[in-house]
Design a protein around this motif. Structure first.
Motif, PDB file in Angstrom:
ATOM      1  N   THR A  39      -3.929 -11.398  12.366  1.00 55.44           N
ATOM      2  CA  THR A  39      -2.547 -10.919  12.338  1.00 55.44           C
ATOM      3  C   THR A  39      -2.482  -9.560  11.660  1.00 55.44           C
ATOM      4  N   ASP A  41       0.294  -8.929   9.824  1.00 57.95           N
ATOM      5  CA  ASP A  41       1.408  -9.145   8.903  1.00 57.95           C
ATOM      6  C   ASP A  41       1.259  -8.295   7.645  1.00 57.95           C
ATOM      7  N   HIS A  44       3.523  -5.170   6.520  1.00 59.87           N
ATOM      8  CA  HIS A  44       4.819  -5.229   5.846  1.00 59.87           C
ATOM      9  C   HIS A  44       4.723  -4.956   4.344  1.00 59.87           C
ATOM     10  N   ARG A 376       9.259  -5.823   1.171  1.00 60.10           N
ATOM     11  CA  ARG A 376       8.603  -5.912   2.481  1.00 60.10           C
ATOM     12  C   ARG A 376       9.264  -4.926   3.454  1.00 60.10           C
ATOM     13  N   ASP A 379      11.180  -5.981   7.667  1.00 59.58           N
ATOM     14  CA  ASP A 379      11.434  -7.427   7.621  1.00 59.58           C
ATOM     15  C   ASP A 379      12.937  -7.648   7.479  1.00 59.58           C
TER      16      ASP A 379
END
Length: 461
Positions: A39, A41, A44, A376, A379
């Motif tokens: 991923t 992710d 962020h 973040r 988001d």
């Protein structure tokens, strides 16, 4: 043995075949599952540190960068962006060493920096230490003696006036590629895949991304990501090129960088800044903005952040790390470079002195960015609210919030000394602790905060 095999009953052969296929199927499913679990992710919560290999050290090599990884890790750096690592074209090159953005070959290493094995080593070591690594990708143009000029001259745009390759706008050491040629596109995509496959990089910073047709990036991204998910940073401003957000995870905030310079030097009103921030916020979170005060181009051609922003420079660095998006940092800012502009076409190493006075400053910001969910980027759960204050013409204050996590930032964007500030918004409640001073403030008592000129305060609830 052939006779024995042939004499096997069909049912036995069928079982052997099915067993073999099942084994291959399990392997394929396992590989697919691994692909799915990978991923991006991390985008962020990350920060990006630009490495100019040529000027990063006296050696100017990948090995020298690798030696500094522990220091960068301690400072809280999470993603390393390497400026172009490909060989530099020699024909029509600028200066003694030429521009790193005038590629001679898309699938080779610049010998100035070391070998392919050296680069693999620094990426591998970086991964072991938890870093992500992205490389600069220059897709719009190449140098004059790129290998394609000999093997595939049809990959280039031609100038009808000269019957030669078309010079890129304003830069006579580079020539433009022809994105109407599907074979050139395929070759470009294969070159990008080469670096992911061979060196396991985690993404690309795409130079002059909006100078390349958006449908190329839309074609390239899914093809390159058949190897692994990647992070894509595009050098373009989304306010001017919204279509590119269909590809890129983050884009440059050029308008913000230029406006903040004018704000400081021309004494513009704060409303100019907040109006622009509202425009960026209206884009939404499908992509992020990258915030910065300097980079390789700005430092060399337009001055260091201190030449541009003076005493406001550190407050803008705080903003970059705490506003919605991802912060970009150029190597040497931790020193800081002050009035030192790094040469572009010559050897001019950063004058490291072992002190790095701003290392702890960036460490606190990067650790907060990484660990506090309120910061973040991109988001929807992490909101950003500009706050009302008792000094609206001098102070930019905002609250980042994600569930119970809150970060309050107050920036005195003026030369007012001992400025008294109150937060008037009722949304700011409870006790907050300053990440720099360690002092706690109870906002239920509606305190008056005294600030020095150009001071910044970052509170964590």
């Amino acid at each position: 043995t052939i006779t024995t095999f042939v004499s096997l009953k069909f049912s036995t052969m069928k079982k052997l075949f099915l067993s073999a296929m099942l084994g291959l199927s399990l392997i394929s499913c396992s590989a697919l599952q691994n692909q799915k679990t990978m991923t991006t992710d991390w985008k962020h919560t990350t920060n990006i540190y630009e490495v100019n290999v040529r000027q990063f050290s006296k050696e100017g090599t990948f090995k020298a960068v690798e030696k500094e990884l522990p220091r960068l890790k301690r400072m809280g750096v999470e993603t390393l962006w390497f400026m172009p690592i490909t060989p530099i074209a020699q024909k029509n090159k600028k200066g003694t060493l030429g521009s790193q953005y005038a590629a001679q070959d898309y699938t080779s290493i610049n010998p100035e920096f070391g070998t392919l094995e050296d680069f693999k080593s620094v990426v591998n070591e970086a991964h072991k230490m938890g870093f992500k690594v992205i490389i600069d990708w220059v897709a719009n143009h190449t140098g004059w003696d790129h290998v394609w000029t000999k093997t595939h001259p049809d990959f280039y745009l031609m100038d009808p006036k000269t019957n030669d390759f078309q010079i890129a706008s304003g830069m006579d050491d580079i020539i433009e590629l022809n994105y109407q040629n599907p074979k050139m596109r395929e070759a470009m995509i294969e070159a990008m895949k080469y670096w992911v496959r061979e060196t396991d990089i985690d993404g690309f910073r795409c130079d002059l991304a909006s100078w390349v047709e958006v449908d190329f990036w839309q074609q390239a991204k899914p093809e390159v990501e058949t190897i692994k998910p990647l992070f894509w940073l595009g050098e373009y401003d989304e306010l001017d090129n919204p279509d590119y957000a269909t590809v890129f995870d983050a884009s440059y905030s050029w308008k913000w960088m230029h406006l903040t310079k004018d704000f400081y030097q021309k004494k513009l009103p704060i409303t100019d800044l907040t109006n622009l921030l509202s425009q960026y916020s209206a884009i939404g979170n499908k992509s992020m903005r990258a915030w910065f005060t300097t980079n390789h181009d700005e430092n060399t051609w337009n001055g260091t952040e201190y030449e541009k922003y003076g005493e406001m420079a550190k407050a803008l660095a705080v903003f970059s790390a705490t506003w919605n998006g991802v912060p970009l940092m150029y190597n040497g800012q931790e020193l800081p470079l002050l009035n030192k502009r790094l040469e572009f076409f010559e050897k001019d190493p950063i004058p490291w002195n072992g002190e790095n006075k701003l290392e702890n400053f960036y460490k606190k910001l990067f650790e907060l960015k990484s660990k506090n969910p309120a910061l973040r980027g991109g988001d929807d759960q992490a909101t950003t609210q500009i706050l009302k204050t008792s000094a609206p013409d001098q102070v930019l204050a905002y609250l980042r919030k994600n569930g119970n996590d809150e970060v309050l930032v107050i920036l005195n964007l003026s030369d007012a000394q001992r400025l008294k500030v109150q937060i008037l918004d009722e949304t700011v409640k409870g006790k907050f602790k300053s990440i720099f001073s360690g002092l706690t403030t109870d906002f239920d008592t509606k305190p008056t905060i005294e600030m020095y000129k150009w001071e910044y305060i970052v509170f964590e609830k």
